[in-house]
Design a protein around this motif. Structure first.
Motif, PDB file in Angstrom:
ATOM      1  N   CYS A 235       0.912  -1.280   0.160  1.00 52.45           N
ATOM      2  CA  CYS A 235      -0.046   0.006  -0.153  1.00 52.45           C
ATOM      3  C   CYS A 235       0.919   1.173  -0.226  1.00 52.45           C
TER       4      CYS A 235
ATOM      5  N   MET B 244      -5.904  -2.303   4.290  1.00 52.15           N
ATOM      6  CA  MET B 244      -6.189  -1.809   3.037  1.00 52.15           C
ATOM      7  C   MET B 244      -7.235  -0.716   3.249  1.00 52.15           C
TER       8      MET B 244
ATOM      9  N   ARG C 249      -6.080   3.330   2.897  1.00 51.22           N
ATOM     10  CA  ARG C 249      -6.603   3.805   1.521  1.00 51.22           C
ATOM     11  C   ARG C 249      -5.749   3.211   0.642  1.00 51.22           C
TER      12      ARG C 249
ATOM     13  N   PRO D 231      -4.577   1.694  -2.909  1.00 52.92           N
ATOM     14  CA  PRO D 231      -5.132   1.671  -4.283  1.00 52.92           C
ATOM     15  C   PRO D 231      -5.535   0.533  -5.013  1.00 52.92           C
ATOM     16  N   LEU D 232      -6.237   0.295  -6.054  1.00 51.68           N
ATOM     17  CA  LEU D 232      -6.826  -0.916  -6.394  1.00 51.68           C
ATOM     18  C   LEU D 232      -5.896  -1.786  -6.767  1.00 51.68           C
ATOM     19  N   LYS D 233      -4.601  -1.699  -7.208  1.00 53.53           N
ATOM     20  CA  LYS D 233      -3.757  -2.468  -7.503  1.00 53.53           C
ATOM     21  C   LYS D 233      -3.460  -3.462  -6.211  1.00 53.53           C
TER      22      LYS D 233
ATOM     23  N   PRO E 197      -5.416  -4.863  -3.760  1.00 53.57           N
ATOM     24  CA  PRO E 197      -6.379  -5.969  -3.974  1.00 53.57           C
ATOM     25  C   PRO E 197      -5.942  -6.979  -4.942  1.00 53.57           C
ATOM     26  N   LEU E 198      -5.410  -6.568  -6.096  1.00 55.43           N
ATOM     27  CA  LEU E 198      -5.423  -7.240  -7.419  1.00 55.43           C
ATOM     28  C   LEU E 198      -4.092  -8.065  -7.076  1.00 55.43           C
TER      29      LEU E 198
END
Length: 400
Positions: A159, A198, A202, A204-206, A208-209
Motif C-alpha cells: 500500500c 487496506m 486507503r 489503491p486498486l492494484k 487487492p489485485l
C-alpha cells in the motif's frame, strides 16, 4: 524477534531462556535514566484487575506454583510491557526496523520449512500431518498466525511503496505458508487483518489485485507440487474438515466442546476461576484448553482476569475502528485485528508470542516521546522507506 515465529517449538530450556530475554526486553528500557512515559490507563486498570483474578483463582488451582508462574508472566506483559516497549521505540526508533525485519526473516525460514514438509521432507523432526504443515512453529495454527501477521506487514508495504520485488516475494511466501498450515482460523484472521490494513491505508486498486493474484499463484503452485504426495489440502477441503463434513474429526466440534465445558465452569463459579495452570484449565477431555481467550480467562482466572482481557480487547477494537475511520496507524490496526480475531478460537493466554505482537503493535500507536517544545510525537506506522525517503529499510514515521 527472529526466533519469535518458532519460539513455541524451542526445547524447554531454550524456550525458558527466550521468555526471560523477552521479558527483559520489556523491563530494561524502564531502568534507564530518562523518565518513563506515562501510559494509557487501560493497561494500568487491566493490570489491577488481573492481579485480582490471579489471587482469587489461586485457591482453586491444582498446581499453585505453576499458577503463580503463569500469573507473574502474564502480569509482566500487562503491567510492564506497554511502557517498556513504548520507551524502547521512543529512545531507539531503529529498533522497529530491526525487530520487524528479524521477524519477517524468521517467519520466511519457517514458511520455507513448511514447504519442504508439505513435499514429504521432514525438517528437524517436524512433518506434515493430515494435510497440514507446522513449519518451524511447532503447530500448524502457529505457523498460520505468524504467516497472517507477516502478510499484514507485506500488504501494508504494498500500500505504501508499491510493487517492490521483496514485498511481492514476501507476499507469495506467506500466502503459501498460510495455505500449507491449513489453519482456517488464521485464514479468517488474515482476511480481516488485510481488509483493515487496506481500508486504513486507503489502498489503491492494484493492492487487492496483487493479493488475489499472489494467492491464486501460490495455491496453483502448491497443488501442482503436491499432486503426487497428496499432503496438501486446500482451503475448501480444510473448511469441510473443520466443519465436520468429512470422515475426519471436526475441530469445530472440539472447540465447541471446550466452550461448553468452560461456560459450565463459569456458571458454577463466575467470580474466582479454576486456576491458571494447564491442569486446572483442562476441559472436556482433561487435556484440551479453552480455545477462546476471553472464555479461558474467565474460566481459569475468574471475573477479575476476564475483565482485564475484556478491557484490553475493547480498547483494541476502538483503536481499529479509529484507524478505519481516520485512515491512520494501518499496520498496527491490521496486526491487532489479526490477533484479536484469531484469539477468539485459540487458547492464547500468557504466551510470549501473543503478547509481544500485541504490545509491539500498540507501541506504534501510543505517544512515545515529546518534541523539545512539548508537542507530542506519535508513531503513525511502520514505514518501508529510509529516513531520506529512499525505499529500503523499515522505519517508524512520526507526526505531531
Amino acid at each position: 524477534m527472529f526466533f519469535l515465529p518458532f519460539s513455541e517449538a524451542l526445547p524447554r530450556t531454550a524456550y525458558v531462556l527466550w521468555t526471560l530475554l523477552s521479558l527483559a526486553l520489556l523491563v530494561l528500557p524502564l531502568l534507564g535514566r530518562s523518565r518513563p512515559q506515562t501510559g494509557p490507563l487501560v493497561w494500568i486498570f487491566a493490570s489491577l484487575l488481573a492481579i485480582v483474578g490471579i489471587l482469587s483463582s489461586s485457591t482453586n488451582a491444582e498446581d499453585v506454583q505453576w499458577h503463580l508462574i503463569t500469573g507473574v508472566q502474564l502480569l509482566a506483559f500487562l503491567l510492564l510491557g506497554p511502557f517498556g516497549l513504548r520507551k524502547l521505540v521512543a529512545n531507539h526508533p531503529r529498533s522497529i526496523t530491526v525487530g520487524v525485519a528479524a521477524f519477517m526473516a524468521g517467519q520466511s525460514v519457517s514458511a520455507m520449512a513448511a514447504f519442504a514438509q508439505i513435499l514429504g521432507i521432514p525438517v528437524f523432526g517436524y512433518k506434515a500431518l493430515l494435510g497440514r504443515a507446522p513449519g518451524l512453529a511447532g503447530h500448524p495454527n502457529l505457523l498460520g498466525i505468524f504467516a497472517a501477521i507477516a502478510l499484514v506487514v507485506s500488504v501494508y508495504g504494498l500500500c505504501r511503496e508499491g510493487k517492490k520485488a521483496w514485498l511481492l516475494l514476501s507476499l507469495l511466501v506467506n500466502v503459501g505458508g498460510l495455505l500449507v498450515s491449513g489453519s482456517v482460523s488464521a485464514l479468517i484472521a488474515a482476511g480481516i487483518g488485510i481488509l483493515v490494513v487496506m481500508i486504513s491505508a486507503r489502498a489503491p486498486l492494484k493492492v487487492p489485485l496483487l493479493i488475489a493474484g499472489g494467492a491464486a499463484l501460490s495455491l496453483w503452485a502448491l497443488v501442482q507440487l503436491t499432486a503426487e504426495t497428496e499432503l496438501f489440502r486446500g482451503p475448501v477441503q480444510r473448511i469441510l474438515q473443520v466443519t465436520g463434513q468429512t470422515n475426519q474429526l471436526s475441530t469445530l466440534d472440539i472447540r465447541e466442546n471446550t466452550y461448553a465445558f468452560a461456560w459450565d465452569g463459569i456458571q458454577k463459579d463466575p467470580l474466582f476461576g479454576a486456576g491458571l495452570d494447564d491442569g486446572s484449565g483442562a476441559t472436556y477431555d482433561y487435556i484440551t484448553l479453552t480455545h477462546n481467550v476471553l472464555l479461558r480467562s474467565w474460566f481459569q482466572g475468574g471475573l477479575g482476569l476476564f475483565s482485564a482481557f475484556a478491557l484490553i480487547y475493547i480498547a483494541a477494537v476502538c483503536l481499529i475502528v479509529r484507524s478505519l475511520v481516520k485512515g491512520r496507524d494501518a499496520s498496527s490496526a491490521g496486526v491487532l485485528a489479526v490477533l484479536v480475531s484469531f484469539s477468539m478460537t485459540s487458547a492464547a493466554l500468557q504466551q510470549g508470542y501473543f503478547w509481544i505482537l500485541i504490545l509491539g503493535a500498540w507501541a506504534l500507536i501510543e505517544p512515545t516521546r515529546q518534541r523539545p517544545h512539548g508537542d507530542p510525537i506519535r508513531v503513525d506506522s511502520i514505514g518501508l522507506t529510509n529516513e531520506e525517503g529512499r525505499p529500503g529499510a523499515l522505519h517508524a514515521s512520526y507526526s505531531r
